[in-house]
Design a protein around this motif. Structure first.
Motif, PDB file in Angstrom:
ATOM      1  N   LEU A   1       0.834  -1.208   0.000  1.00  0.00           N
ATOM      2  CA  LEU A   1       0.000   0.000   0.000  1.00  0.00           C
ATOM      3  C   LEU A   1       0.866   1.256   0.000  1.00  0.00           C
ATOM      4  CD1 LEU A   1      -2.859   1.122   0.089  1.00  0.00           C
ATOM      5  CD2 LEU A   1      -2.783   0.933   2.571  1.00  0.00           C
ATOM      6  N   ALA A   2       1.936   1.244   0.792  1.00  0.00           N
ATOM      7  CA  ALA A   2       2.844   2.398   0.827  1.00  0.00           C
ATOM      8  C   ALA A   2       3.507   2.601  -0.536  1.00  0.00           C
ATOM      9  CB  ALA A   2       3.898   2.203   1.909  1.00  0.00           C
ATOM     10  N   GLU A   3       3.914   1.514  -1.193  1.00  0.00           N
ATOM     11  CA  GLU A   3       4.521   1.635  -2.522  1.00  0.00           C
ATOM     12  C   GLU A   3       3.531   2.184  -3.542  1.00  0.00           C
ATOM     13  OE1 GLU A   3       6.085  -2.157  -3.631  1.00  0.00           O
ATOM     14  OE2 GLU A   3       7.647  -2.114  -2.080  1.00  0.00           O
ATOM     15  N   ILE A   4       2.292   1.723  -3.472  1.00  0.00           N
ATOM     16  CA  ILE A   4       1.271   2.195  -4.412  1.00  0.00           C
ATOM     17  C   ILE A   4       1.015   3.686  -4.207  1.00  0.00           C
ATOM     18  CG2 ILE A   4      -1.183   2.034  -5.019  1.00  0.00           C
ATOM     19  CD1 ILE A   4      -0.974  -0.985  -4.328  1.00  0.00           C
ATOM     20  N   ILE A   5       0.864   4.109  -2.964  1.00  0.00           N
ATOM     21  CA  ILE A   5       0.588   5.522  -2.680  1.00  0.00           C
ATOM     22  C   ILE A   5       1.780   6.382  -3.094  1.00  0.00           C
ATOM     23  CG2 ILE A   5       0.240   7.198  -0.817  1.00  0.00           C
ATOM     24  CD1 ILE A   5      -1.475   5.060   0.586  1.00  0.00           C
TER      25      ILE A   5
END
Length: 129
Positions: free
Chosen positions: A19-23
């Motif tokens: 999720l952090a990578e996507i954001i």
């Protein structure tokens, strides 16, 4: 699967990382602040739902806009998580604003102020003696 089982803990960590990578790198919405971090993720034991605590460095307007941007990108985020992580079900994500970092910074400033005031009082007492 219990809430705090090893498997659930690993799933939480993996969803948080992805999720952090996507954001950080894949969402192009200008409303989302570049100073957004994923503080914690809690996936339900049935893998149907997920709460993601988000922290945004900035004013209230930046926080509100970031939440709106993330809510509008939920479908894209869910699709990217499904591509990246092989889970039986891809959880529905609910974004929650986390105030803990801001609270910690505020408390740190207050502690610094008290220490400075205490040092000033000690210096005044030493001058009086």
């Amino acid at each position: 699967m219990r809430k705090n089982s090893i498997k659930n803990t690993r799933i939480n960590g993996e969803v948080q990382r992805v999720l952090a990578e996507i954001i950080r790198g894949e969402i192009k919405d200008p409303r989302i602040s570049p100073w957004t971090s994923v503080v914690a993720v809690e996936v339900a034991p049935d893998l149907k739902s997920c709460k993601a605590w988000i922290s945004v460095l900035g004013d209230d307007e930046a926080k509100k806009n970031t939440l709106l941007g993330l809510k509008s990108a939920e479908g894209f985020i869910k699709r990217q998580i499904a591509k990246t992580i092989n889970l039986r079900n891809t959880p529905e994500i609910t974004f929650v604003m986390d105030q803990s970092i801001e609270y910690g910074v505020n408390m740190s400033h207050k502690i610094d102020e008290v220490i400075a005031a205490d040092a000033e009082n000690m210096a005044e007492r030493d001058e009086e003696e």
